[in-house]
Design a protein around this motif. Structure first.
Motif, PDB file in Angstrom:
ATOM      1  N   ASP A   1       8.840  -2.105  13.410  1.00 18.67           N
ATOM      2  CA  ASP A   1       8.758  -3.023  12.269  1.00 18.67           C
ATOM      3  C   ASP A   1       9.611  -2.500  11.129  1.00 18.67           C
ATOM      4  OD1 ASP A   1       7.770  -5.323  10.928  1.00 18.67           O
ATOM      5  OD2 ASP A   1       6.434  -4.037   9.764  1.00 18.67           O
TER       6      ASP A   1
ATOM      7  N   ASN B   1      -4.633  12.979  13.299  1.00 20.50           N
ATOM      8  CA  ASN B   1      -4.537  13.006  11.835  1.00 20.50           C
ATOM      9  C   ASN B   1      -4.419  14.474  11.456  1.00 20.50           C
ATOM     10  OD1 ASN B   1      -5.184  10.286  11.688  1.00 20.50           O
ATOM     11  ND2 ASN B   1      -7.152  10.580  10.684  1.00 20.50           N
ATOM     12  N   ARG B   2      -4.201  14.769  10.181  1.00 22.82           N
ATOM     13  CA  ARG B   2      -4.276  16.176   9.769  1.00 22.82           C
ATOM     14  C   ARG B   2      -5.722  16.665   9.849  1.00 22.82           C
ATOM     15  NH1 ARG B   2      -1.558  15.387   4.149  1.00 22.82           N
ATOM     16  NH2 ARG B   2      -2.945  13.600   4.384  1.00 22.82           N
ATOM     17  N   ARG B   3      -6.663  15.745   9.542  1.00 20.54           N
ATOM     18  CA  ARG B   3      -8.089  16.090   9.614  1.00 20.54           C
ATOM     19  C   ARG B   3      -8.785  15.147  10.578  1.00 20.54           C
ATOM     20  NH1 ARG B   3      -6.652  16.313   4.110  1.00 20.54           N
ATOM     21  NH2 ARG B   3      -6.733  14.057   4.201  1.00 20.54           N
TER      22      ARG B   3
ATOM     23  N   HIS C   1      10.657  -5.678   9.015  1.00 15.68           N
ATOM     24  CA  HIS C   1       9.580  -5.220   8.123  1.00 15.68           C
ATOM     25  C   HIS C   1       8.630  -6.376   7.778  1.00 15.68           C
ATOM     26  CE1 HIS C   1       8.562  -1.918   4.984  1.00 15.68           C
ATOM     27  NE2 HIS C   1       7.481  -2.592   5.321  1.00 15.68           N
TER      28      HIS C   1
ATOM     29  N   VAL D   1       0.822  -1.215   0.000  1.00 13.50           N
ATOM     30  CA  VAL D   1       0.000   0.000   0.000  1.00 13.50           C
ATOM     31  C   VAL D   1       0.854   1.263   0.000  1.00 13.50           C
ATOM     32  CG1 VAL D   1      -0.321   0.045   2.534  1.00 13.50           C
ATOM     33  CG2 VAL D   1      -1.992   1.137   1.085  1.00 13.50           C
TER      34      VAL D   1
ATOM     35  N   ILE E   1       4.947   1.072  12.804  1.00 15.56           N
ATOM     36  CA  ILE E   1       4.589   0.123  11.733  1.00 15.56           C
ATOM     37  C   ILE E   1       4.346   0.904  10.433  1.00 15.56           C
ATOM     38  CG2 ILE E   1       3.690  -1.750  13.167  1.00 15.56           C
ATOM     39  CD1 ILE E   1       0.846  -0.653  12.589  1.00 15.56           C
TER      40      ILE E   1
ATOM     41  N   GLY F   1      -6.096   5.837   9.967  1.00 16.30           N
ATOM     42  CA  GLY F   1      -6.618   5.476   8.645  1.00 16.30           C
ATOM     43  C   GLY F   1      -7.052   4.021   8.664  1.00 16.30           C
ATOM     44  N   ARG F   2      -6.837   3.340   7.533  1.00 19.84           N
ATOM     45  CA  ARG F   2      -7.278   1.939   7.443  1.00 19.84           C
ATOM     46  C   ARG F   2      -6.566   1.077   8.485  1.00 19.84           C
ATOM     47  NH1 ARG F   2      -7.074   3.178   1.401  1.00 19.84           N
ATOM     48  NH2 ARG F   2      -4.891   3.370   1.901  1.00 19.84           N
ATOM     49  N   ILE F   3      -5.230   1.146   8.515  1.00 20.47           N
ATOM     50  CA  ILE F   3      -4.475   0.301   9.457  1.00 20.47           C
ATOM     51  C   ILE F   3      -4.664   0.814  10.892  1.00 20.47           C
ATOM     52  CG2 ILE F   3      -2.143  -0.436  10.132  1.00 20.47           C
ATOM     53  CD1 ILE F   3      -1.456  -0.338   7.075  1.00 20.47           C
TER      54      ILE F   3
ATOM     55  N   GLY G   1       5.235  -6.347   8.641  1.00 23.60           N
ATOM     56  CA  GLY G   1       3.849  -5.912   8.849  1.00 23.60           C
ATOM     57  C   GLY G   1       2.805  -6.761   8.132  1.00 23.60           C
TER      58      GLY G   1
HETATM   59  P1  NAP Z   1      -4.435   5.376   5.085  1.00 27.81           P
HETATM   60  O1  NAP Z   1      -5.690   4.607   5.173  1.00 27.81           O
HETATM   61  O2  NAP Z   1      -4.278   6.384   4.009  1.00 27.81           O
HETATM   62  O3  NAP Z   1      -4.206   6.076   6.513  1.00 27.81           O
HETATM   63  C1  NAP Z   1      -3.192   6.981   6.739  1.00 27.81           C
HETATM   64  C2  NAP Z   1      -3.592   7.879   7.889  1.00 27.81           C
HETATM   65  O4  NAP Z   1      -2.497   8.758   8.171  1.00 27.81           O
HETATM   66  C3  NAP Z   1      -4.807   8.747   7.596  1.00 27.81           C
HETATM   67  O5  NAP Z   1      -5.650   8.688   8.707  1.00 27.81           O
HETATM   68  C4  NAP Z   1      -4.217  10.141   7.434  1.00 27.81           C
HETATM   69  O6  NAP Z   1      -5.167  11.101   7.857  1.00 27.81           O
HETATM   70  C5  NAP Z   1      -3.019  10.070   8.362  1.00 27.81           C
HETATM   71  N1  NAP Z   1      -1.971  11.042   8.031  1.00 27.81           N
HETATM   72  C6  NAP Z   1      -1.458  11.371   6.829  1.00 27.81           C
HETATM   73  N2  NAP Z   1      -0.554  12.349   6.949  1.00 27.81           N
HETATM   74  C7  NAP Z   1      -0.493  12.658   8.263  1.00 27.81           C
HETATM   75  C8  NAP Z   1       0.234  13.597   9.018  1.00 27.81           C
HETATM   76  N3  NAP Z   1       1.077  14.472   8.429  1.00 27.81           N
HETATM   77  N4  NAP Z   1       0.047  13.647  10.366  1.00 27.81           N
HETATM   78  C9  NAP Z   1      -0.841  12.817  10.963  1.00 27.81           C
HETATM   79  N5  NAP Z   1      -1.571  11.896  10.302  1.00 27.81           N
HETATM   80  C10 NAP Z   1      -1.394  11.821   8.958  1.00 27.81           C
HETATM   81  O7  NAP Z   1      -3.167   4.421   4.929  1.00 27.81           O
HETATM   82  P2  NAP Z   1      -3.018   2.900   5.437  1.00 27.81           P
HETATM   83  O8  NAP Z   1      -3.488   1.968   4.384  1.00 27.81           O
HETATM   84  O9  NAP Z   1      -3.569   2.791   6.809  1.00 27.81           O
HETATM   85  O10 NAP Z   1      -1.409   2.783   5.446  1.00 27.81           O
HETATM   86  C11 NAP Z   1      -0.624   3.680   6.185  1.00 27.81           C
HETATM   87  C12 NAP Z   1       0.857   3.430   5.953  1.00 27.81           C
HETATM   88  O11 NAP Z   1       1.247   2.244   6.621  1.00 27.81           O
HETATM   89  C13 NAP Z   1       1.262   3.170   4.501  1.00 27.81           C
HETATM   90  O12 NAP Z   1       1.432   4.373   3.782  1.00 27.81           O
HETATM   91  C14 NAP Z   1       2.562   2.411   4.644  1.00 27.81           C
HETATM   92  O13 NAP Z   1       3.662   3.290   4.621  1.00 27.81           O
HETATM   93  C15 NAP Z   1       2.453   1.787   6.029  1.00 27.81           C
HETATM   94  N6  NAP Z   1       2.394   0.318   5.957  1.00 27.81           N
HETATM   95  C16 NAP Z   1       3.386  -0.396   6.559  1.00 27.81           C
HETATM   96  C17 NAP Z   1       3.338  -1.774   6.525  1.00 27.81           C
HETATM   97  C18 NAP Z   1       4.422  -2.571   7.177  1.00 27.81           C
HETATM   98  O14 NAP Z   1       4.736  -3.646   6.669  1.00 27.81           O
HETATM   99  N7  NAP Z   1       4.945  -2.130   8.289  1.00 27.81           N
HETATM  100  C19 NAP Z   1       2.303  -2.447   5.856  1.00 27.81           C
HETATM  101  C20 NAP Z   1       1.323  -1.690   5.251  1.00 27.81           C
HETATM  102  C21 NAP Z   1       1.371  -0.305   5.300  1.00 27.81           C
HETATM  103  P3  NAP Z   1      -5.154  12.613   7.246  1.00 27.81           P
HETATM  104  O15 NAP Z   1      -5.070  12.470   5.765  1.00 27.81           O
HETATM  105  O16 NAP Z   1      -6.409  13.249   7.761  1.00 27.81           O
HETATM  106  O17 NAP Z   1      -3.940  13.260   7.837  1.00 27.81           O
END
Ligand code: NAP
Length: 313
Positions: A255, A170-172, A279, A70, A229, A149-151, A281
């Motif tokens: 992670d 979050n930002r929002r 890594h 993602v 993570i 967000g989703r995770i 996750g």
């Molecule tokens: P998502 O649904 O887009 O959620 C991301 C969240 O982060 C949103 O709630 C967003 O809200 C918030 N956000 C963005 N910018 C921010 C900021 N400057 N300050 C505070 N909050 C902020 O994404 P997701 O699918 O949950 O995935 C998130 C991330 O997890 C991925 O981009 C990836 O890097 C990481 N990930 C890691 C693993 C692993 O193996 N460890 C696996 C999968 C994903 P706002 O837009 O309102 O700020």
């Protein structure tokens, strides 16, 4: 009819290779430097290789970039958008596995599991002692989620089963998520001050790079535990090492790191109050299978000029 030519950062795992077999001809990343790059129509990013303008300029026939995962911080999205090239990813299906890993690290760091495992195997463990290796309580504590967000929401659901109070930033504000998982919106500084555990679930962006620096650690409780993570560079590694060494914070569960992997002689690797996974996750057999299927469907749809299943931009 010749198969469409794609470039992938090989080696690919057996599931991905099997699904791609007979559908495309796969060239290694090094083919970017060869004349054949001008005929390449697809780019498949498997292990986070950087895709930037310079690389895209070598691929004038490119129709699609498909990412296995993602997070797309390694792909310069303005450069793909400018060229009208869709980028696919695999959101949603890996939320549960990644949240499970977040809770695994949280529990392990709080209850000193990796350190305890090392001790239990060592010659030093000769007698049970009720006074050793006391950790921090997880249940009924406060969890701060950066990125609900989703995770992040999947983490919150799990944390509720541990009777944790949940705050997030979050930002929002996300009213719907607040209602679904029972989280309270706070400012970044309030989250740092209130949380017993801080878990990073945001993407790596220009805004989040280095978000957890010496300044942030100074605002956390000395008993707090940081779980990452998200992506390594959201945390300033030198500042984290210093914060853990000086017990400015209690522990960390990671992670992801920056760089990844850390140099083998890095001081962070010598600390007992950090638990590190390589890594992992989304690394379950079931989730990785789904990631393979979705990323390959995205690739094939892009090659046919169809809408991707999941398009980032
Ligand atoms: P998502 O649904 O887009 O959620 C991301 C969240 O982060 C949103 O709630 C967003 O809200 C918030 N956000 C963005 N910018 C921010 C900021 N400057 N300050 C505070 N909050 C902020 O994404 P997701 O699918 O949950 O995935 C998130 C991330 O997890 C991925 O981009 C990836 O890097 C990481 N990930 C890691 C693993 C692993 O193996 N460890 C696996 C999968 C994903 P706002 O837009 O309102 O700020």
């Amino acid at each position: 009819m010749p198969l469409p030519l794609i470039i992938a950062d090989t080696p690919l795992d057996a599931t991905v290779s099997g699904l791609l077999e007979g559908q495309v001809e796969i060239l290694p990343w090094s083919a970017l430097m060869e004349p054949i790059a001008s005929q390449v129509v697809g780019l498949y990013t498997y292990g986070h290789p950087v895709v930037d303008a310079e690389l895209l300029n070598r691929l004038p026939s490119l129709k699609v970039v498909s990412n296995y995962g993602v997070g797309v911080d390694h792909i310069r999205l303005p450069a793909t958008s400018e060229r009208g090239i869709p980028v696919g990813n695999t959101p949603g299906i890996l939320d549960g596995a990644t949240a499970d890993m977040g809770m695994t690290l949280l529990l392990a760091a709080a209850r000193r599991l990796a350190e305890g495992d090392r001790y239990a195997r060592s010659p030093q463990f000769t007698r049970y002692d009720p006074g050793y290796m006391l950790g921090r309580e997880v249940h009924s504590s406060t969890l701060g989620i950066i990125g609900l967000g989703r995770i992040g929401q999947q983490v919150a659901k799990r944390a509720r089963a541990f009777d944790m109070r949940i705050v997030y930033h979050n930002r929002r504000r996300n009213d719907m998520a607040e209602t679904t998982v029972g989280a309270t919106y706070v400012t970044f500084d309030e989250l740092l001050a209130q949380s017993d555990f801080v878990i990073l679930c945001c993407p790596l962006t220009d805004e989040t790079r280095g978000l957890f620096d010496a300044n942030a650690f100074a605002k956390m409780k000395p008993t707090a535990i940081l779980i990452n993570i998200s992506r390594g560079p959201v945390v300033d590694t030198a500042a984290l090492t210093q914060a853990l060494q000086s017990r400015l914070i209690y522990a960390a569960g990671l992670d992801v790191t920056d760089p990844e992997p850390l140099p083998r002689n890095h001081p962070l690797l010598k600390l007992d109050n950090v638990t590190i996974a390589p890594h992992l996750g989304s690394a379950t057999e079931q989730t990785r299978r789904q990631m393979a299927e979705i990323s390959i469907e995205n690739l094939l749809r892009g090659l046919r000029g169809q809408e991707l299943l999941h398009r980032v931009v």
